[in-house]
Design a protein around this motif. Structure first.
Motif, PDB file in Angstrom:
ATOM      1  N   VAL A  51     -19.475  11.167  -8.109  1.00 49.05           N
ATOM      2  CA  VAL A  51     -20.327  10.353  -8.820  1.00 49.05           C
ATOM      3  C   VAL A  51     -20.363   9.055  -7.953  1.00 49.05           C
ATOM      4  O   VAL A  51     -21.462   8.347  -7.800  1.00 49.05           O
ATOM      5  N   LEU A  52     -19.274   8.530  -7.270  1.00 44.24           N
ATOM      6  CA  LEU A  52     -19.058   7.285  -6.650  1.00 44.24           C
ATOM      7  C   LEU A  52     -20.163   7.634  -5.368  1.00 44.24           C
ATOM      8  O   LEU A  52     -21.126   6.554  -5.066  1.00 44.24           O
ATOM      9  N   LEU A  53     -20.322   8.584  -4.613  1.00 43.42           N
ATOM     10  CA  LEU A  53     -21.158   8.969  -3.621  1.00 43.42           C
ATOM     11  C   LEU A  53     -22.507   9.168  -4.112  1.00 43.42           C
ATOM     12  O   LEU A  53     -23.700   8.872  -3.223  1.00 43.42           O
ATOM     13  N   ALA A  54     -22.699   9.689  -5.394  1.00 36.86           N
ATOM     14  CA  ALA A  54     -24.088   9.839  -5.982  1.00 36.86           C
ATOM     15  C   ALA A  54     -24.755   8.288  -5.921  1.00 36.86           C
ATOM     16  O   ALA A  54     -26.150   8.105  -5.937  1.00 36.86           O
ATOM     17  N   GLY A  55     -23.837   7.323  -6.410  1.00 40.79           N
ATOM     18  CA  GLY A  55     -24.548   6.094  -6.537  1.00 40.79           C
ATOM     19  C   GLY A  55     -24.970   5.348  -5.191  1.00 40.79           C
ATOM     20  O   GLY A  55     -25.757   5.116  -4.880  1.00 40.79           O
ATOM     21  N   VAL A  56     -24.140   5.933  -4.087  1.00 39.20           N
ATOM     22  CA  VAL A  56     -24.265   5.386  -2.694  1.00 39.20           C
ATOM     23  C   VAL A  56     -25.743   5.908  -2.291  1.00 39.20           C
ATOM     24  O   VAL A  56     -26.561   5.300  -1.575  1.00 39.20           O
ATOM     25  N   PHE A 207     -20.591   4.905 -10.740  1.00 38.84           N
ATOM     26  CA  PHE A 207     -21.995   5.344 -10.359  1.00 38.84           C
ATOM     27  C   PHE A 207     -22.601   3.706  -9.708  1.00 38.84           C
ATOM     28  O   PHE A 207     -23.083   3.681  -8.805  1.00 38.84           O
ATOM     29  N   ALA A 208     -22.391   2.635 -10.809  1.00 41.68           N
ATOM     30  CA  ALA A 208     -22.901   1.316 -10.258  1.00 41.68           C
ATOM     31  C   ALA A 208     -22.151   0.727  -9.094  1.00 41.68           C
ATOM     32  O   ALA A 208     -22.910   0.138  -8.428  1.00 41.68           O
ATOM     33  N   ILE A 209     -20.851   1.148  -9.177  1.00 39.47           N
ATOM     34  CA  ILE A 209     -20.099   0.517  -7.745  1.00 39.47           C
ATOM     35  C   ILE A 209     -20.557   1.288  -6.727  1.00 39.47           C
ATOM     36  O   ILE A 209     -20.851   0.717  -5.590  1.00 39.47           O
ATOM     37  N   GLY A 210     -20.824   2.421  -6.923  1.00 41.29           N
ATOM     38  CA  GLY A 210     -21.425   3.270  -5.501  1.00 41.29           C
ATOM     39  C   GLY A 210     -22.821   2.971  -5.146  1.00 41.29           C
ATOM     40  O   GLY A 210     -23.062   2.617  -4.092  1.00 41.29           O
ATOM     41  N   LEU A 211     -23.735   2.506  -5.972  1.00 41.76           N
ATOM     42  CA  LEU A 211     -24.909   1.738  -5.911  1.00 41.76           C
ATOM     43  C   LEU A 211     -24.786   0.488  -5.024  1.00 41.76           C
ATOM     44  O   LEU A 211     -25.316   0.335  -4.278  1.00 41.76           O
ATOM     45  N   ALA A 212     -23.819  -0.190  -5.811  1.00 40.87           N
ATOM     46  CA  ALA A 212     -23.592  -1.553  -5.099  1.00 40.87           C
ATOM     47  C   ALA A 212     -23.220  -1.594  -3.618  1.00 40.87           C
ATOM     48  O   ALA A 212     -23.467  -2.066  -2.589  1.00 40.87           O
ATOM     49  N   LEU A 213     -22.238  -0.377  -3.223  1.00 41.25           N
ATOM     50  CA  LEU A 213     -21.975  -0.370  -1.958  1.00 41.25           C
ATOM     51  C   LEU A 213     -22.752   0.151  -1.121  1.00 41.25           C
ATOM     52  O   LEU A 213     -23.116  -0.167   0.060  1.00 41.25           O
TER      53      LEU A 213
END
Length: 395
Positions: A51-56, A207-213
């Motif tokens: 999920v983290l990488l999905a945001g990135v 997801f939002a954290i990954g998006l921000a990164l």
């Protein structure tokens, strides 16, 4: 407006490939190889990484165009991706039902239908079929894509807030995360009641954290190194490993802190799990191996290829894990069969990625060329051997 070039960081693909392989192994109960995946060495597991990488990846794919004013085009692209994910979810769910229905028929044991919650569909099918169509009836091991669908559906709102201010986007996302923990806020399941296994109102924060990164990377920045932050991340990662390896309850804070701090409740993404995956990400990005990993695009065509084609690979891996699950129930545990099923599943995932990139005709042509090359080399060696033998006889 010209097309915006896509950002591609093959390290993200490599990490996604590892997460997909780990998810495949973890979704095959009875496979002893799952004892060696990441979930046994820390509070988080491959789902958090995914999920983290999905945001990135979403930031790389959508944000530049959105920031340059192509709001409508970005929204349409996001909705099309939602449609693709929805199709993949319904297809994989129905295919899993077929797998276990066939297994139950071949084994003469209706108990197979209970393994992932398929049985209600055969006693009263219509509510279940409606639930599958709505995404509210989720079989065991087939519950992450509905959550991902909602995240992508809401992506334009996140991008709009991020364009205004990244802190605003993260603040709004964190408020929603807190609401999911305290109200509690969740998506309803139908027809069996309760909430979704992956609560999208909680998991959207990761997801939002990954998006921000990812957005920070598109702007040429990143999370800066600080020795105190690095030491804290290292300490939390070590604590997670000790806690899980020595089985100190299997989870932390149970009966001591509020439920949303208890790692046992994965569906609500408790804070210790969230902090663990972020700690691992921080340690990796600021480690000495992060820069050399850029060479993996050429040096490791297997894992990066899995990550580049994450959706078809995820579907293939999910179905192969169900085939493996049903097989192990029938045959019983045994390391040779477990390794064979794992190897076969990983091979199918890699072939799926290869076909996704090259197309079936291209892969078939490559296979024919490879076979011909092997045959030509064998023939050449045979001719050399015959020549050597004849020469030796004349001598």
């Amino acid at each position: 407006m010209g097309a915006t070039p896509k950002i591609r960081d093959h390290r993200i693909d490599w990490l996604r490939g590892l997460a997909l392989a780990s998810i495949f192994v973890n979704h095959m109960p009875g496979n002893r190889l799952e004892n060696w995946t990441t979930r046994n060495f820390g509070f988080s597991d491959a789902a958090e990484v995914f999920v983290l990488l999905a945001g990135v990846a979403a930031a790389f794919a959508f944000f530049k165009r959105f920031e340059q004013g192509d709001v409508w085009g970005t929204a349409k692209k996001s909705v099309r991706r939602v449609g693709t994910l929805y199709t993949a979810h319904v297809f994989s769910t129905l295919a899993a039902i077929v797998i276990f229905a066939v297994a139950a028929r071949l084994a003469g044991d209706p108990g197979y239908l209970e393994l992932i919650g398929v049985a209600p569909l055969f006693t009263d099918p219509w509510p279940g079929l409606v639930g599958i169509a709505l995404g509210t009836y989720q079989l065991g091991y087939f519950n992450i894509l509905p959550m991902y669908i909602l995240l992508l559906f809401a992506l334009p709102a996140y991008l709009w807030l991020a364009r205004l201010d990244l802190r605003l986007m993260l603040g709004a996302s964190f408020a929603l995360y807190l609401a999911a923990q305290t109200v509690p806020l969740s998506m309803p399941s139908y027809p069996d009641g309760g909430g979704w296994y992956f609560n999208p109102f909680a998991w959207q924060f990761l997801f939002a954290i990954g998006l921000a990164l990812g957005i920070m990377k598109t702007r040429g920045s990143g999370v800066p190194y600080h020795p105190v932050a690095y030491a804290a991340a290292f300490a939390w990662a070590v604590l997670g490993a000790i806690w899980m390896v020595w089985s100190l309850g299997g989870h932390i804070s149970h009966g001591i802190l509020p439920g949303w701090m208890d790692t046992l409740h994965k569906s609500s993404l408790p804070m210790p799990r969230l902090l663990h995956v972020l700690a691992l990400a921080y340690l990796l990005v600021h480690s000495r191996v992060w820069v050399p990993l850029t060479r993996l695009s050429n040096a490791d065509p297997v894992t990066t290829r899995l990550g580049r084609n994450s959706l078809p690979v995820f579907v293939a891996g999910s179905l192969m894990s169900m085939v493996g699950y049903a097989t192990l129930v029938q045959t019983g545990n045994g390391l040779p069969i477990e390794m064979a099923l794992t190897g076969a599943g990983l091979l199918v995932m890699w072939l799926t990625a290869l076909i996704s990139e090259r197309g079936l005709p291209g892969v078939a042509a490559d296979a024919v060329r490879a076979v011909r090359a092997v045959g030509q080399r064998a023939a050449s060696r045979g001719e050399d051997l015959v020549t050597t033998v004849r020469t030796g006889r004349r001598d």
